[in-house]
Structure formats: structure tokens, C-alpha cells
Design a protein around this motif. Structure first.
Motif, PDB file in Angstrom:
ATOM      1  N   ASN A 373       0.808  -1.219   0.000  1.00 25.96           N
ATOM      2  CA  ASN A 373       0.000   0.000   0.000  1.00 25.96           C
ATOM      3  C   ASN A 373       0.845   1.276   0.000  1.00 25.96           C
ATOM      4  OD1 ASN A 373      -2.853  -1.028   0.049  1.00 25.96           O
ATOM      5  ND2 ASN A 373      -2.010  -2.165   1.781  1.00 25.96           N
ATOM      6  N   ILE A 374       0.369   2.329   0.690  1.00 21.77           N
ATOM      7  CA  ILE A 374       1.012   3.647   0.624  1.00 21.77           C
ATOM      8  C   ILE A 374       2.427   3.599   1.185  1.00 21.77           C
ATOM      9  CG2 ILE A 374       0.865   6.046   1.404  1.00 21.77           C
ATOM     10  CD1 ILE A 374      -2.158   5.733   1.429  1.00 21.77           C
ATOM     11  N   ARG A 375       2.638   2.803   2.212  1.00 26.11           N
ATOM     12  CA  ARG A 375       3.970   2.700   2.801  1.00 26.11           C
ATOM     13  C   ARG A 375       4.975   2.182   1.771  1.00 26.11           C
ATOM     14  NH1 ARG A 375       2.869  -0.568   6.912  1.00 26.11           N
ATOM     15  NH2 ARG A 375       2.296   1.149   8.295  1.00 26.11           N
ATOM     16  N   GLU A 376       4.562   1.195   0.989  1.00 26.93           N
ATOM     17  CA  GLU A 376       5.445   0.654  -0.048  1.00 26.93           C
ATOM     18  C   GLU A 376       5.684   1.684  -1.145  1.00 26.93           C
ATOM     19  OE1 GLU A 376       5.744  -3.141  -3.166  1.00 26.93           O
ATOM     20  OE2 GLU A 376       3.858  -2.714  -2.125  1.00 26.93           O
ATOM     21  N   LEU A 377       4.626   2.393  -1.543  1.00 22.44           N
ATOM     22  CA  LEU A 377       4.762   3.418  -2.574  1.00 22.44           C
ATOM     23  C   LEU A 377       5.744   4.492  -2.126  1.00 22.44           C
ATOM     24  CD1 LEU A 377       3.910   4.875  -5.189  1.00 22.44           C
ATOM     25  CD2 LEU A 377       1.963   5.814  -3.934  1.00 22.44           C
ATOM     26  N   LYS A 378       5.623   4.933  -0.898  1.00 26.74           N
ATOM     27  CA  LYS A 378       6.519   5.970  -0.387  1.00 26.74           C
ATOM     28  C   LYS A 378       7.974   5.512  -0.436  1.00 26.74           C
ATOM     29  CE  LYS A 378       7.394   8.848   3.675  1.00 26.74           C
ATOM     30  NZ  LYS A 378       7.013   9.147   5.072  1.00 26.74           N
ATOM     31  N   ASN A 379       8.228   4.283  -0.023  1.00 27.01           N
ATOM     32  CA  ASN A 379       9.595   3.752  -0.020  1.00 27.01           C
ATOM     33  C   ASN A 379      10.158   3.635  -1.436  1.00 27.01           C
ATOM     34  OD1 ASN A 379       9.487   3.570   2.758  1.00 27.01           O
ATOM     35  ND2 ASN A 379       8.919   1.413   2.785  1.00 27.01           N
ATOM     36  N   VAL A 380       9.308   3.201  -2.374  1.00 25.25           N
ATOM     37  CA  VAL A 380       9.753   3.050  -3.765  1.00 25.25           C
ATOM     38  C   VAL A 380      10.114   4.414  -4.355  1.00 25.25           C
ATOM     39  CG1 VAL A 380       8.967   2.488  -6.113  1.00 25.25           C
ATOM     40  CG2 VAL A 380       8.552   0.887  -4.234  1.00 25.25           C
ATOM     41  N   ILE A 381       9.278   5.415  -4.102  1.00 28.55           N
ATOM     42  CA  ILE A 381       9.545   6.756  -4.630  1.00 28.55           C
ATOM     43  C   ILE A 381      10.824   7.330  -4.020  1.00 28.55           C
ATOM     44  CG2 ILE A 381       8.695   9.133  -4.732  1.00 28.55           C
ATOM     45  CD1 ILE A 381       7.337   7.170  -6.658  1.00 28.55           C
ATOM     46  N   GLU A 382      11.023   7.127  -2.734  1.00 25.84           N
ATOM     47  CA  GLU A 382      12.236   7.653  -2.085  1.00 25.84           C
ATOM     48  C   GLU A 382      13.482   6.986  -2.654  1.00 25.84           C
ATOM     49  OE1 GLU A 382      14.027   8.512   2.393  1.00 25.84           O
ATOM     50  OE2 GLU A 382      12.028   7.653   2.147  1.00 25.84           O
ATOM     51  N   ARG A 383      13.401   5.680  -2.868  1.00 26.19           N
ATOM     52  CA  ARG A 383      14.546   4.965  -3.440  1.00 26.19           C
ATOM     53  C   ARG A 383      14.832   5.455  -4.859  1.00 26.19           C
ATOM     54  NH1 ARG A 383      15.323   0.762  -6.888  1.00 26.19           N
ATOM     55  NH2 ARG A 383      17.074  -0.657  -6.500  1.00 26.19           N
ATOM     56  N   ALA A 384      13.769   5.580  -5.676  1.00 29.45           N
ATOM     57  CA  ALA A 384      13.935   6.017  -7.062  1.00 29.45           C
ATOM     58  C   ALA A 384      14.454   7.450  -7.122  1.00 29.45           C
ATOM     59  CB  ALA A 384      12.605   5.899  -7.810  1.00 29.45           C
ATOM     60  N   TYR A 385      14.037   8.281  -6.198  1.00 33.24           N
ATOM     61  CA  TYR A 385      14.492   9.675  -6.156  1.00 33.24           C
ATOM     62  C   TYR A 385      16.008   9.745  -6.009  1.00 33.24           C
ATOM     63  CZ  TYR A 385      15.021  14.482  -4.439  1.00 33.24           C
ATOM     64  OH  TYR A 385      15.418  15.797  -4.268  1.00 33.24           O
ATOM     65  N   HIS A 386      16.549   8.882  -5.163  1.00 35.51           N
ATOM     66  CA  HIS A 386      17.990   8.918  -4.890  1.00 35.51           C
ATOM     67  C   HIS A 386      18.828   8.185  -5.944  1.00 35.51           C
ATOM     68  CE1 HIS A 386      17.558  10.928  -1.079  1.00 35.51           C
ATOM     69  NE2 HIS A 386      16.729  10.005  -0.613  1.00 35.51           N
ATOM     70  N   THR A 387      18.211   7.276  -6.692  1.00 34.30           N
ATOM     71  CA  THR A 387      18.988   6.474  -7.646  1.00 34.30           C
ATOM     72  C   THR A 387      18.857   6.935  -9.097  1.00 34.30           C
ATOM     73  OG1 THR A 387      17.158   4.874  -7.847  1.00 34.30           O
ATOM     74  CG2 THR A 387      18.850   4.422  -6.181  1.00 34.30           C
ATOM     75  N   CYS A 388      17.881   7.796  -9.395  1.00 31.85           N
ATOM     76  CA  CYS A 388      17.657   8.168 -10.792  1.00 31.85           C
ATOM     77  C   CYS A 388      18.726   9.156 -11.281  1.00 31.85           C
ATOM     78  CB  CYS A 388      16.268   8.784 -10.972  1.00 31.85           C
ATOM     79  SG  CYS A 388      16.078  10.420 -10.250  1.00 31.85           S
ATOM     80  N   ASP A 389      18.889   9.224 -12.604  1.00 28.89           N
ATOM     81  CA  ASP A 389      19.839  10.146 -13.225  1.00 28.89           C
ATOM     82  C   ASP A 389      19.090  11.235 -13.979  1.00 28.89           C
ATOM     83  OD1 ASP A 389      22.091   8.691 -12.381  1.00 28.89           O
ATOM     84  OD2 ASP A 389      21.815   7.263 -14.027  1.00 28.89           O
ATOM     85  N   ASN A 390      19.758  12.370 -14.154  1.00 31.57           N
ATOM     86  CA  ASN A 390      19.253  13.474 -14.981  1.00 31.57           C
ATOM     87  C   ASN A 390      17.910  14.028 -14.501  1.00 31.57           C
ATOM     88  OD1 ASN A 390      21.488  13.126 -16.730  1.00 31.57           O
ATOM     89  ND2 ASN A 390      20.405  11.439 -17.757  1.00 31.57           N
ATOM     90  N   GLY A 391      17.637  13.857 -13.219  1.00 32.96           N
ATOM     91  CA  GLY A 391      16.429  14.446 -12.653  1.00 32.96           C
ATOM     92  C   GLY A 391      15.140  13.821 -13.124  1.00 32.96           C
ATOM     93  N   LYS A 392      15.210  12.601 -13.679  1.00 34.59           N
ATOM     94  CA  LYS A 392      14.003  11.953 -14.191  1.00 34.59           C
ATOM     95  C   LYS A 392      13.966  10.486 -13.751  1.00 34.59           C
ATOM     96  CE  LYS A 392      13.637  11.181 -18.628  1.00 34.59           C
ATOM     97  NZ  LYS A 392      13.444  11.450 -20.063  1.00 34.59           N
ATOM     98  N   ILE A 393      12.851  10.098 -13.116  1.00 35.23           N
ATOM     99  CA  ILE A 393      12.667   8.715 -12.677  1.00 35.23           C
ATOM    100  C   ILE A 393      12.073   7.912 -13.828  1.00 35.23           C
ATOM    101  CG2 ILE A 393      11.423   7.204 -11.069  1.00 35.23           C
ATOM    102  CD1 ILE A 393      11.452   9.514  -9.050  1.00 35.23           C
TER     103      ILE A 393
END
Length: 469
Positions: A373-393
């Protein structure tokens, strides 16, 4: 009419042509009648704004149009009757709303020579006013949520939703917040029961604190003293008296998360508190009155636990006076873009770096089943935010299990891969497809509005702004 030095013509025919041109090119509807209401002149804009056929104007006077109910009202008729300028707002059958103003022109004997009627379209003005009011309301709700977050110190106290299912949930929460009856929140782990509990407390107007305790996170032998407090010398190490969490919630709200994990012996003591409104600290002889609202939450099947003698039936009935079931995230996919936007904004404020989700990644996120649910979504977005390149997930920044998972069944179309839509455009496309799909499934606008959980006026406005046929 005033003339300047630049107006040189004295030719009567040229002046008539000029006035006729102005008359015909006016965006306002113009109609001139005599003292009996017979129409003398009218322009194309009048036909367009009112939706009245030219044959009606050529055949019937304004007075006859009112008598035959061909029009809802007529400012010209009122001006003829009163010999004064008269204005009225009229809704025409073509969907236009106008302000109609009729001005009588009198001769030297104060008799009507003719009446000049002006029809001004205010349809878009009304729409803009409605949108302004909606914007003010949204801003008000946002400010209220922001104040709640600041006052509580909890970053996740803000309710973020767009789905009709959550509209109904929040509507119930606001209604239940106005009384002191126990409230039971049900739903899977991670759906936001704690956020809704805090929202109910904020809406209740209670002056006390919002006190939260996770019944499954504290060892059984410590839970009783945490809840009820203790007196000095009640047990080894009790060197001074201590208030329990229930006392701390006096005039406020206590939120008992994971109530299904509350030890059976403590269930009796909690039931007594609910019935009597009093507590007694461990080792104490004096009962203390507490005025508090109890909100409990669980992802367990309490009825099944009652049947298995793992949860007291009388406590279950006492807690279940009011209840709200929060739907899982997979049942309200339309909330996902708004949640993603909120999580990204919080991360951007914290780390001072703006990042966005591309169209393909957004589609993957929206169609995923989200067992956490929302807890998983939040964690996924936070992880993707820190690992993505060029400011785009992108999809590559999402967990591999998510990229290969079978999409959850949905009834709407989202951004197609490689569209690289902005979040705003993606949400726009989603709303357009979702409302179109619901309109196709329902037989009337009212039925569609009911299923979407919105007023029919909101649906009409959405339909117009999204250009849905």
C-alpha cells in the motif's frame, strides 16, 4: 453619442453604414423593439447567445414570447411596463447564462419610442468564478492540512487523495469526528490508518493531544504501565510516579494502533476505561477521570479473533461503535499520481533537487498492485528519487519485481510508454479517461456523479474543462 475632431463625415448614409457595422459586429446580443414589444432590429450575436430562432423574433413580440413561454424572462417587457432600465439574469436552453439589460428611450411626452436590449454572455465568467471558488477551497484545505502537520509535528498527517472511494472515507471521518464515540479503523497494513486517525483528531476540535501507541510494538509486560502509568514503588525500579498514555490523552485522542495485538488481560482493563471513563495507575488506589476519544485500528479480522477467543467480544462491540474501512491502494489507483507528487515534493524540499517521473514509469507505478500500500509506494519513490539520473525517474529506477509484475486490472487508460508526460499532464489524461469510462457505464449524469462521489455541478465542470464529449 459623442464625436471627436477626427470624425469628419457628414454623410447620412455613411453614418448609417458605420452604425450598422458596429451593430452587427458586436459580441453582445442587441435587440431593439417598439413600445409594444415588436422586434425592430437584432444582430447575429443575439441569436447565438439566446439560441432563439430568427423566425421566432420575426413572428412574435417580446410580450408574446413570454406569454407563450418561449423564453424564461424578458428584460424588454419589464422595461416597457415600468419605463425604466431593467436587468435580469437568464439561463437559456443552449447552456448560455446571460445578463439582459433593456433601456427604454422616451419621447418628450414620456412615452416609449423604442427599447434597446443588450445581452451579455456571463457563462465563462460564472465558470471562472466557480473555478476561483474551487481554488480557494482547495487552498483552504491545503492550509488546514499544513497547519495540522505543523501543529502535530507529524510529516505524514496530510491526507492526499483524489478517488471517490477516499472521498467517501474522508466524508465519514469528518462526520464521526464531531462526537466522542469510539472509532475503529480497518484496512490492510500501510493504507494510512494512522494518518486518518490524526485527521479525525484534528477535525474533532479537542484541545488535548493526539497520543499514539502501537500495541504490537511494546512488550506485553511493559504495555500495561505505558498505557495506565504507575505510582512510585509499584514495582522494582519505579522510583517516581509516571502518567500513562491514557492520562496524557486527557481532553484529546488516544490512538491504539494494532489493537488486535493487545494482550487479553489488558483488554479487560481497557474495557473498564471505556465504560467508566476512569483509570487507576499500577500500584495506585485512586481512580482518575479521563475525558478522551479512543480510536483503534487493526489489519486483523477481529470477528475471527473473537470466535477464536483471542479478542474479547464485549471489547470488540465497545470499540466498534463507529467504523471506517480504508480501501487498499490497488482499489484506488487514481490516488497514486497525487501521492507520488506529494512524496516527491517532500523529498525536493528536503534535498533541494527537483525530479520528475516519466510517462512509462508513471504507468508502471499506477498499474502495480501495491501489496504494501502507501507505505510501499513511499519507499519506492524515495529509493527512485535517490537512484535516478538526470532528474528523471524512469522504469529502470523502479524495483525489478515491479517491472516484471503483472499489472493490476484497471478500467482506464494511462499515459502510453515513451510519452514522457509531466505529472500534471498525466493526471489530466487519467481524469479524462476515467470520467469518460464512468460516463459510458452509467445512464445518467446524476448516476455518474454518485459513483464518482462528486456533485453533479462538479462533474459538469470537469466534463467541460476536460473536453469530454
Amino acid at each position: 453619442m459623442f464625436k471627436t475632431k477626427y470624425f469628419q463625415t457628414n454623410d447620412h448614409n455613411e453614418l448609417v453604414r458605420l452604425i450598422t457595422t458596429i451593430f452587427n459586429t458586436s459580441h453582445d446580443g442587441l435587440a431593439i423593439c417598439d413600445g409594444n414589444g415588436h422586434i425592430l432590429l437584432y444582430n447575429e450575436a443575439y441569436l447565438h447567445l439566446t439560441g432563439i430562432e430568427a423566425s421566432v423574433l420575426d413572428t412574435y413580440s417580446f410580450i408574446e414570447q413570454v406569454e407563450k413561454k418561449l423564453v424564461a424572462d424578458s428584460s424588454a417587457v419589464k422595461a416597457i411596463q415600468t419605463k425604466k432600465t431593467y436587468s435580469v439574469a437568464i439561463d437559456y436552453g443552449n447552456g448560455r447564462k446571460t445578463i439582459n439589460t433593456a433601456t427604454p428611450v422616451l419621447d418628450q411626452n414620456q412615452e416609449i419610442l423604442f427599447v434597446v436590449g443588450n445581452v451579455r454572455d456571463i457563462t465563462e465568467l460564472n465558470q471562472l468564478q466557480k473555478e476561483l471558488e474551487d481554488t480557494k477551497e482547495i487552498n483552504s484545505q491545503f492550509q488546514k492540512a499544513l497547519e495540522q502537520i505543523q501543529n502535530s509535528g507529524e510529516a505524514d498527517a496530510q491526507l492526499v487523495y483524489r478517488s471517490s472511494a477516499m472521498h467517501r472515507v474522508v466524508g465519514l471521518a469528518e462526520r464521526f469526528a464531531k462526537n466522542d464515540s469510539p472509532l475503529l479503523l480497518l484496512g490492510e497494513s500501510g493504507v494510512g490508518k494512522d494518518v486518518l486517525a490524526h485527521y479525525v483528531h484534528q477535525q474533532s476540535g479537542r484541545s488535548g493531544d493526539f497520543v499514539k501507541i502501537n500495541c504490537g510494538a511494546i512488550p506485553d509486560h511493559l504495555l500495561e504501565s505505558e498505557l495506565f502509568g504507575y505510582e512510585k514503588g509499584a514495582f522494582t525500579g519505579a522510583n517516581q510516579s509516571k502518567e500513562g498514555l491514557i492520562e496524557l490523552a486527557h481532553e484529546g485522542t488516544i490512538f491504539l494502533d494494532e489493537i488486535g495485538d493487545l494482550p487479553y488481560p489488558l483488554q479487560v482493563k481497557l474495557l473498564n476505561v471505556l465504560q467508566d471513563g476512569k483509570i487507576r495507575r499500577l500500584g495506585g488506589k485512586e481512580s482518575r477521570r479521563v475525558d478522551m476519544r479512543i480510536i483503534a485500528a487493526t489489519n486483523c479480522d477481529l470477528e475471527e479473533m473473537v470466535a477464536q477467543k483471542r479478542f474479547r467480544q464485549d471489547l470488540y462491540y465497545r470499540l466498534n461503535v463507529l467504523s471506517i474501512t480504508i480501501p487498499a491502494l490497488r482499489e484506488r489507483h487514481e490516488d497514486i499520481p497525487a501521492l507520488i507528487f506529494t512524496f516527491l515534493k517532500k523529498l525536493e524540499q528536503k534535498y533541494q533537487a527537483e525530479k520528475r517521473v516519466d510517462g512509462e514509469a508513471l504507468e508502471c507505478l499506477v498499474s502495480y498492485a501495491w501489496p504494501g500500500n502507501i507505505r510501499e509506494l513511499k519507499n519506492v519513490i524515495e529509493r527512485a528519487y535517490h537512484t535516478c539520473d538526470n532528474g528523471k525517474i524512469s522504469v529502470e529506477d523502479l524495483p525489478a519485481s515491479m517491472r516484471t509484475a503483472k499489472p493490476a486490472p484497471t478500467t482506464y487508460a494511462m499515459a502510453q510508454p515513451h510519452d514522457e508526460l509531466s505529472l500534471k499532464d498525466a493526471v489530466h489524461r487519467f481524469e479524462q479517461a476515467y470520467i469518460s469510462g464512468m460516463l459510458a457505464k452509467t445512464s445518467t449524469m446524476q448516476e455518474c456523479a454518485d459513483k464518482l462521489g462528486v456533485n453533479i455541478s462538479t462533474l459538469v465542470r470537469k466534463k467541460r474543462s476536460l473536453r469530454i464529449k
